[in-house]
Design a protein around this motif. Structure first.
Motif, PDB file in Angstrom:
ATOM      1  N   ALA A  66      -5.140   6.500   1.223  1.00  0.00           N
ATOM      2  CA  ALA A  66      -4.669   6.011   2.516  1.00  0.00           C
ATOM      3  C   ALA A  66      -3.439   5.125   2.364  1.00  0.00           C
ATOM      4  CB  ALA A  66      -5.786   5.239   3.219  1.00  0.00           C
ATOM      5  N   ALA A  67      -3.291   4.493   1.196  1.00  0.00           N
ATOM      6  CA  ALA A  67      -2.138   3.612   0.996  1.00  0.00           C
ATOM      7  C   ALA A  67      -0.885   4.400   0.636  1.00  0.00           C
ATOM      8  CB  ALA A  67      -2.444   2.594  -0.101  1.00  0.00           C
ATOM      9  N   THR A  68      -1.046   5.694   0.283  1.00  0.00           N
ATOM     10  CA  THR A  68       0.095   6.473  -0.213  1.00  0.00           C
ATOM     11  C   THR A  68       1.236   6.626   0.787  1.00  0.00           C
ATOM     12  OG1 THR A  68      -1.495   7.674  -1.544  1.00  0.00           O
ATOM     13  CG2 THR A  68       0.727   8.574  -1.420  1.00  0.00           C
ATOM     14  N   PRO A  69       0.960   7.159   2.009  1.00  0.00           N
ATOM     15  CA  PRO A  69       2.104   7.384   2.910  1.00  0.00           C
ATOM     16  C   PRO A  69       2.852   6.091   3.232  1.00  0.00           C
ATOM     17  CG  PRO A  69       0.008   7.693   4.054  1.00  0.00           C
ATOM     18  CD  PRO A  69      -0.308   7.588   2.597  1.00  0.00           C
ATOM     19  N   GLY A  70       2.114   5.022   3.463  1.00  0.00           N
ATOM     20  CA  GLY A  70       2.760   3.755   3.796  1.00  0.00           C
ATOM     21  C   GLY A  70       3.660   3.276   2.665  1.00  0.00           C
ATOM     22  N   THR A  71       3.145   3.364   1.428  1.00  0.00           N
ATOM     23  CA  THR A  71       3.916   2.891   0.279  1.00  0.00           C
ATOM     24  C   THR A  71       5.201   3.688   0.120  1.00  0.00           C
ATOM     25  OG1 THR A  71       1.835   2.346  -0.787  1.00  0.00           O
ATOM     26  CG2 THR A  71       3.773   2.424  -2.178  1.00  0.00           C
ATOM     27  N   LEU A  72       5.075   5.039   0.213  1.00  0.00           N
ATOM     28  CA  LEU A  72       6.261   5.878   0.044  1.00  0.00           C
ATOM     29  C   LEU A  72       7.261   5.632   1.162  1.00  0.00           C
ATOM     30  CD1 LEU A  72       4.660   9.230  -1.118  1.00  0.00           C
ATOM     31  CD2 LEU A  72       5.895   7.560  -2.487  1.00  0.00           C
ATOM     32  N   ALA A  73       6.747   5.541   2.394  1.00  0.00           N
ATOM     33  CA  ALA A  73       7.642   5.329   3.529  1.00  0.00           C
ATOM     34  C   ALA A  73       8.370   4.001   3.388  1.00  0.00           C
ATOM     35  CB  ALA A  73       6.852   5.378   4.833  1.00  0.00           C
ATOM     36  N   LEU A  74       7.617   2.979   2.966  1.00  0.00           N
ATOM     37  CA  LEU A  74       8.208   1.658   2.794  1.00  0.00           C
ATOM     38  C   LEU A  74       9.323   1.696   1.739  1.00  0.00           C
ATOM     39  CD1 LEU A  74       6.369  -1.599   2.790  1.00  0.00           C
ATOM     40  CD2 LEU A  74       7.581  -1.118   0.708  1.00  0.00           C
ATOM     41  N   GLY A  75       9.020   2.356   0.606  1.00  0.00           N
ATOM     42  CA  GLY A  75      10.012   2.434  -0.461  1.00  0.00           C
ATOM     43  C   GLY A  75      11.259   3.165   0.003  1.00  0.00           C
TER      44      GLY A  75
END
Lengths: 276, 329
Positions: A66-75
């Motif tokens: 669940a943390a994956t999309p947020g992390t990638l989008a943030l980066g």
């Protein structure tokens, strides 16, 4: 060997880009609810929960995913903003009067001297940034290193005959930048964006690990920090495994893609292929 | 001929000093602005989680004065700079002690880790990079590179967690936390041994982290050196492998490593914070972590400010040394 690894690199980059776009859309359309506290706390791995559960009975694997999309989008968001800033600044410093240009580059030297992670921690200690502020903070700290590269390239493109011809035919400064200088820099800009994304994810996870981001925003660094108090127990390994692998895997994938893109950019600028 | 070189050197020295001063000013300014730029009363931010009842009236004015938040902004900034110049970093809201008194007793532990890690990672990184570089184009080169790349992709705190699991919990070889055995009566050598044993894992995490970066650089410059005629000559003469590395390759790669000192040091200083947190090592990292959990702003910012200033100073010294070396040729 060369063709195969290039194919792999393209495929890898494709997967990352697709995941990022999907993540952005997903993250923007419906912010993910936190993973439900559906099971007993601290379960070992089993058929229902492949990597066990955490102190609150949330599935470890599910939370890391669940943390994956947020992390990638943030980066990606932070690195794109940083890149736009550094491109505009770099191009301006080349086209500005020489004295002003030199002052602008000196200012960059000053910013480069600052240890960016410590500054990020300093600011974040007051703000406890959520995703939006975190993007701005990391973008604000991430752009100075790219300026030198962009400025060097812009200087080279401005001196090209084609750019000079365009100027003689009456092209204004903005026209020249948009149609002659920036397009030739695109391969390098893409490589810089990927490396910037990698750096942002490293920094964001570090901030989350020390508890300096909004805890309601799921992050791999934050998940690792949650496991800290129980690290002395062997079962904590299940809680650590998913976020640690996700974090390292992402950084590795972006690093590999970045290196490939760098040599591609190097070739597209007319460099030879035989660098180490 | 020596005059222009000397004056250029002086000019660049002065420019570097001014740059460092400006960077210092930006760092301090950020720290000053951050708390005041937030919406609402800075006092409200500082005491957002205070267990005591929200201070009012006179108590509020008193607190405002204590934290230097009274008077105009310019006035506040000048006073803030004055306090910093005296080494006054404010008072910890949790411990009720000056921040400097909290920092000084734990700083030696962090210094021990960072100092040892700097020496070890330069030595290991250079030696490792030369070895990998010498294998360029041979069998096993790809595997070595892959190992380096993977190692480089693991953030320091994940490295620390993995080391903790394997060597402290799994194999039970080394202590998992702290800087020495608590309530130990050991004196002299036994005490030093205890401290060394506790430092092994945190140091390994730090050294692993920076070694890969230096190894990458050294490898690249080794490969460029390899194609130079003097290397062919040395090999043809039958120079021994050790001498080939120490007298032929290492000196040529040294410049790259020295130039990287600045980045190395700032990487170690920020890395050590995270490593200390994982191993509960009682240095500045733990102090920051405690400050963050208890929202003790003065402590967090005091430590970060001191680390930032240290990094800037070390970088300036490194740059000046490099300038000197470059001028000598």
């Amino acid at each position: 060997m060369e063709t195969r690894s290039r194919g792999l690199a393209v495929a890898g980059a494709g997967v990352i880009i697709a995941a990022m776009i999907a993540g952005m859309v997903w993250g923007l359309a419906a912010p993910l609810p936190d993973v439900p506290m559906a099971a007993a706390p601290l379960l070992p791995p089993g058929p229902d929960h492949w990597l066990g559960t955490n102190q609150l009975g949330q599935d470890n694997l599910l939370r890391a995913l669940a943390a994956t999309p947020g992390t990638l989008a943030l980066g990606l968001a932070a690195s794109v903003i940083a890149l736009v800033l550094s491109t505009v600044y770099g191009v301006l410093s080349v086209t500005a009067p020489p004295v002003l240009g030199r002052v602008m580059m000196r200012a960059i030297d000053v910013l480069l001297a600052l240890p960016s992670l410590l500054v990020a921690m300093l600011v974040a200690s007051y703000v406890r940034p959520g995703p939006g502020v975190l993007v701005l903070l990391l973008a604000g700290l991430g752009w100075p290193p790219d300026v030198r590269v962009v400025a060097a390239l812009a200087r080279r493109e401005v001196a090209r005959d084609s750019t000079r011809f365009a100027r003689v035919f009456g092209g204004g400064p903005v026209y020249l930048m948009v149609h002659h200088v920036v397009p030739r820099m695109v391969p390098v800009l893409i490589a810089l964006a990927v490396q910037g994304t990698r750096q942002t994810i490293i920094h964001a996870s570090a901030l989350a690990f020390v508890g300096l981001t909004d805890p309601s925003f799921p992050t791999w660094g934050g998940m690792l920090a949650e496991a800290l108090p129980r690290l002395h127990e062997p079962t904590a390994i299940w809680q650590v495994a998913a976020p640690a692998l996700a974090l390292c895997g992402t950084i590795l994938a972006l690093g590999l893609a970045g290196t490939r893109l760098e040599s591609w950019a190097h070739r597209s600028l007319g460099g030879s292929d035989d660098r180490g | 001929m020596s005059m222009p070189v000397a004056s250029a050197l002086t000019r660049r020295t002065i420019v570097r000093c001014i740059e460092t001063l400006l960077a210092l000013f930006v760092l301090i300014g950020l720290n000053f602005v951050a708390v005041r730029a937030l919406p609402g009363d800075p006092l409200g931010v500082l005491f957002a989680d205070a267990t005591l009842a929200a201070p009012t009236g006179e108590a509020r004015d008193q607190l405002r004065q204590m934290y230097g938040l009274d008077g105009g902004l310019m006035d506040q900034f000048v006073r803030y700079l004055g306090h910093l110049a005296e080494g006054d970093l404010g008072v910890s809201a949790v411990h009720g002690l000056p921040v400097l008194d909290l920092i000084l007793p734990v700083a030696p532990w962090t210094l021990l880790l960072v100092g040892t890690a700097t020496v070890l990672s330069v030595l290991l990184g250079t030696a490792g990079g030369i070895e990998v570089g010498l294998r360029h184009g041979r069998r096993g080169n790809a595997t070595l590179l892959a190992v380096l790349t993977v190692a480089d992709s693991i953030p320091p705190f994940v490295k620390a967690i993995v080391l903790l699991f394997v060597f402290a919990l799994g194999l039970n070889l080394l202590p998992a936390s702290g800087a020495m055995t608590q309530f130990s009566e050991a004196r002299g050598l036994a005490r030093l041994g205890d401290i060394a044993l506790h430092a092994v894992l945190p140091l390994s995490a730090l050294v692993l982290h920076e070694t890969t970066k230096i190894a990458y650089l050294t490898r690249a410059s080794t490969i460029t050196v390899l194609s130079r005629p003097f290397m062919t000559m040395a090999r043809a003469k039958g120079v021994s492998p050790l001498r080939l590395r120490s007298a032929y390759v290492a000196p040529s790669t040294l410049a790259t490593v020295v130039a990287r000192t600045a980045a190395l040091f700032s990487g170690l200083v920020s890395g050590v914070l995270f490593v200390e947190i994982v191993f509960a090592y009682p240095g500045l990292g733990m102090l920051v972590a405690e400050g963050i959990t208890s929202r003790d702003y003065a402590v967090v910012q005091g430590v970060l400010l001191i680390l930032g200033v240290t990094i800037l100073t070390v970088n300036l010294i490194a740059d000046l040394v490099i300038l000197r070396l470059a001028a000598r040729g």
